[in-house]
Scaffold this active site. Structure first.
Site, short mmCIF file in Angstrom:
data_model
loop_
_atom_site.label_atom_id
_atom_site.label_comp_id
_atom_site.label_asym_id
_atom_site.label_seq_id
_atom_site.Cartn_x
_atom_site.Cartn_y
_atom_site.Cartn_z
N HIS A 1 4.39 10.08 4.58
CA HIS A 1 3.04 9.55 4.72
C HIS A 1 3.12 8.27 5.54
O HIS A 1 4.16 7.60 5.60
CB HIS A 1 2.44 9.25 3.35
CG HIS A 1 2.19 10.46 2.52
ND1 HIS A 1 1.42 10.42 1.37
CD2 HIS A 1 2.59 11.75 2.64
CE1 HIS A 1 1.35 11.62 0.84
NE2 HIS A 1 2.06 12.45 1.59
N GLU B 1 1.99 5.35 4.92
CA GLU B 1 2.34 4.20 4.09
C GLU B 1 3.84 4.14 3.81
O GLU B 1 4.46 3.08 3.90
CB GLU B 1 1.57 4.25 2.75
CG GLU B 1 0.07 4.23 2.89
CD GLU B 1 -0.57 5.62 3.03
OE1 GLU B 1 -1.79 5.71 2.86
OE2 GLU B 1 0.15 6.61 3.31
N CYS C 1 -2.24 7.70 -1.70
CA CYS C 1 -2.02 8.62 -2.81
C CYS C 1 -1.19 7.93 -3.89
O CYS C 1 -0.68 6.82 -3.69
CB CYS C 1 -1.30 9.87 -2.29
SG CYS C 1 0.45 9.61 -1.92
N CYS D 1 2.31 6.74 -2.67
CA CYS D 1 2.29 5.59 -1.77
C CYS D 1 1.88 4.31 -2.50
O CYS D 1 2.46 3.24 -2.26
CB CYS D 1 1.37 5.86 -0.58
SG CYS D 1 1.98 7.20 0.46
#
Length: 153
Positions: A47, A49, A77, A80
């Site tokens: 991701h 992040e 999410c 993260c």
């Protein structure tokens, strides 16, 4: 956040989802940037992040990022958000909400774009995490919501 938005656009241009993140130190200096590389790396943890946090940790040669902030174009999410807590960051700033993304995906007729998410907010993760980090929600939300249109391709 403007740099995170730029990263999100770069991500979309490279065939990824239009999501971007930036790690900034306490003085406002950008330490690291990241965008989604899920498809490129065939890795579900890539991701935006996570990529930004990993880069910042490598750059600073430390698994902890005290006094650093994570700016991200979409509400992170649980993975993260938890990573920001484990990195002992100062806080997280996000633009669009997970509800914004879900609404976008529901109205999209393109089968190439799918949206899967845990129905757990960043706020809930932060509330239960330790150390307590700050959370700034809906920052430049409209500008970040506009990024979803890049995910149609």
């Amino acid at each position: 956040m403007r740099k995170a938005i730029e990263e999100a656009k770069n991500s979309a241009q490279s065939g990824q989802y239009a999501l971007g993140s930036v790690v900034v130190d306490g003085d406002g200096k950008i330490i690291a940037t990241g965008h989604t590389t899920l498809h490129e790396n065939n890795d579900p943890t890539c991701h935006a992040e996570i990529n930004a946090i990993r880069s910042a940790c490598i750059k600073l040669q430390n698994r902890y990022l005290p006094n650093c902030w994570l700016y991200t174009t979409l509400e992170p999410c649980p993975m993260c958000t938890a990573t920001a807590i484990w990195a002992k960051m100062e806080g997280v700033v996000y633009g669009a909400t997970k509800e914004d993304a879900t609404d976008f995906a529901k109205n999209l007729q393109n089968e190439k774009f799918t949206w899967r998410q845990f129905d757990i907010s960043s706020r809930d993760i932060v509330a239960k995490g330790d150390p307590k980090i700050k959370l700034i929600e809906n920052f430049m939300r409209e500008e970040c919501r506009q990024l979803f249109k890049f995910s149609k391709n």
